[in-house]
Design an enzyme around this catalytic site. Structure first.
Site, PDB file in Angstrom:
ATOM      1  N   TYR A 197     -27.721 -44.060   4.164  1.00 45.77           N
ATOM      2  CA  TYR A 197     -29.346 -45.669   3.913  1.00 45.77           C
ATOM      3  C   TYR A 197     -28.802 -46.670   4.847  1.00 45.77           C
ATOM      4  CZ  TYR A 197     -32.712 -48.985   1.966  1.00 45.77           C
ATOM      5  OH  TYR A 197     -32.923 -49.849   2.053  1.00 45.77           O
ATOM      6  N   GLU A 237     -36.707 -50.137   6.656  1.00 47.47           N
ATOM      7  CA  GLU A 237     -35.724 -49.531   6.262  1.00 47.47           C
ATOM      8  C   GLU A 237     -35.050 -48.323   6.588  1.00 47.47           C
ATOM      9  OE1 GLU A 237     -36.029 -48.463   1.406  1.00 47.47           O
ATOM     10  OE2 GLU A 237     -36.925 -46.864   2.729  1.00 47.47           O
TER      11      GLU A 237
END
Ligand code: GDP
Ligand code: MN
Length: 379
Positions: A101, A189
């Protein structure tokens, strides 16, 4: 404003972040053609503005163009969390060894962007934050210095990234920060950023939120808006340039000024009720805007009373009253309404509303108490 995955990834690519080759399709035959051009295995990905598409069946791997066409036919038109899939992204399938991530958000307390990374990619970061917060490594970005390479090295070490990937990781992280700042984003993101079988890094998913207040200086980004984003009320509020946030209570609020709107909500709470929304009609609102605001408030079936709190400075109270009366002609309603008007032309405004059988109040506390009593009496 939310951007679709394919839009976010195309912007990422402009900042030097590697993304899979791919194109969007709106029909199964288009998906087939893209898959043929890409060759080999592809992934068909629904483009809807919600997370967790994978779990909902909106992301499927296809081994060839035939299968791509079939899967696109199943995914297009599918309902994912209330949103209809109109577009799919057909990407060359990635050879995934590990999912990590990587994201950038604003840390309001620190007054600067914060880069976050985790070796537990692919799952929602909120879930990781809840169950295993120590798995998230963070570093703040100095707005004048940008992201320094020693910072990404610390993050890379923190998530256990192999040394051979550090250089590529820094390029991606620095690109993401630049992209975040350059786009006036509130979120950028990559989840997952994947480590591929041949030791590369690839942004397989992308998500961006753009600050609506900055869109005036990003016409290229503003043009990317999906008109179906959000609820009808939100879209309608955008159209009339009203600042609107939906909430859970039973008292609809229409106020001019954000601070006054917050105060109004506080006083509703203090008086034993709960606001159904935040709505700031802004300074100098004319009757069409007021009418739109009232239509939006009354469209919410939970609303049992409406509180109108207008301070007439730039906005004239009689203009607002005219807007309310105009809206009441358009919307049939039995919902009781309490109006508190003060300032420019308040007397004219108040008598116009009293003539139309609205409850009027002089102080805000009094108005809030009347609205709560009316709402509870009505339910
Ligand atoms: P989300 O569910 O909406 O977050 O969509 P993602 O794009 O993150 O995809 C969900 C999951 O599908 C990823 O975490 C991967 O495990 C998988 N996935 C997505 N693209 C590919 C791909 O190209 N190849 C493989 N093998 N898996 C993929
Ligand atoms: Mn994802």
């Amino acid at each position: 404003m939310k951007l679709h995955e394919y839009q976010s990834k195309r912007i990422f690519a402009q900042y030097g972040i590697p993304i899979p080759r791919g194109e969007i399709a709106t029909t199964p035959s288009e998906a087939r053609r893209i898959a043929e051009e890409l060759g080999g295995r592809v992934v068909i990905k629904s483009q809807v503005l919600v997370g967790g598409r994978g779990k909902a069946g909106g992301i499927k791997l296809a081994k060839d163009a035939d299968e791509a066409e079939g899967l696109a036919g199943r995914i297009l038109g599918m309902d994912i969390k209330g949103l209809k899939v109109e577009t799919v992204l057909v990407d060359a399938a990635a050879d995934i060894r590990q999912e990590i991530y990587l994201g950038v958000v604003i840390d309001r307390a620190a007054c600067r962007p914060v880069l976050m990374a985790s070796a537990e990619g692919g799952v929602e970061i909120e879930e990781v934050a809840r169950t295993n917060p120590s798995a998230i490594v963070k570093t703040h970005v100095d707005p004048f210095l940008g992201l320094r390479s020693y910072q990404t090295r610390d993050v890379a070490i923190g998530i256990g990234l192999a040394r051979c990937l550090w250089k590529a990781f820094h390029k991606i992280a620095a690109g993401l920060v630049e992209c975040f700042v350059g786009s006036d984003a509130s979120l950028a993101e990559i989840n997952p950023l994947v480590i591929t079988g041949d030791d590369g890094l690839l942004a397989v998913d992308g998500k961006m939120l753009i600050d609506d207040n900055s869109l005036f200086r990003h016409p290229d980004l503003a043009a990317l808006r999906d008109a179906s984003e959000g609820t009808w009320a939100e879209a309608e509020a955008r159209r009339f340039e009203l600042s609107y946030v939906d909430m859970d209570g039973e008292i609809g609020c229409m106020v001019n000024g954000a601070g006054l709107a917050m105060t109004t909500m506080d006083l509703i709470k203090l008086s034993g009720g709960a606001p159904a929304n935040f709505l700031d009609i802004g300074g100098g609102a004319k009757s069409d805007k007021v009418a739109a605001a009232l239509r939006i408030i009354l469209a919410d079936a939970r609303v049992k009373a409406v509180l109108l709190n207008i301070f007439g400075g730039i906005t004239r109270c009689d203009e607002v009253a005219a807007g309310i009366l105009e809206a009441l002609q358009q919307v049939e309603t039995n919902v009781p309404m309490v109006a508190r008007l003060v300032g420019t032309n308040a007397d004219e405004g108040r008598s116009m509303l009293a003539d139309a059988n609205l409850l009027t109040a002089t102080t805000l506390l009094e108005a809030a108490q009347m609205a709560v009593a009316a709402a509870h009496g009505a339910s």
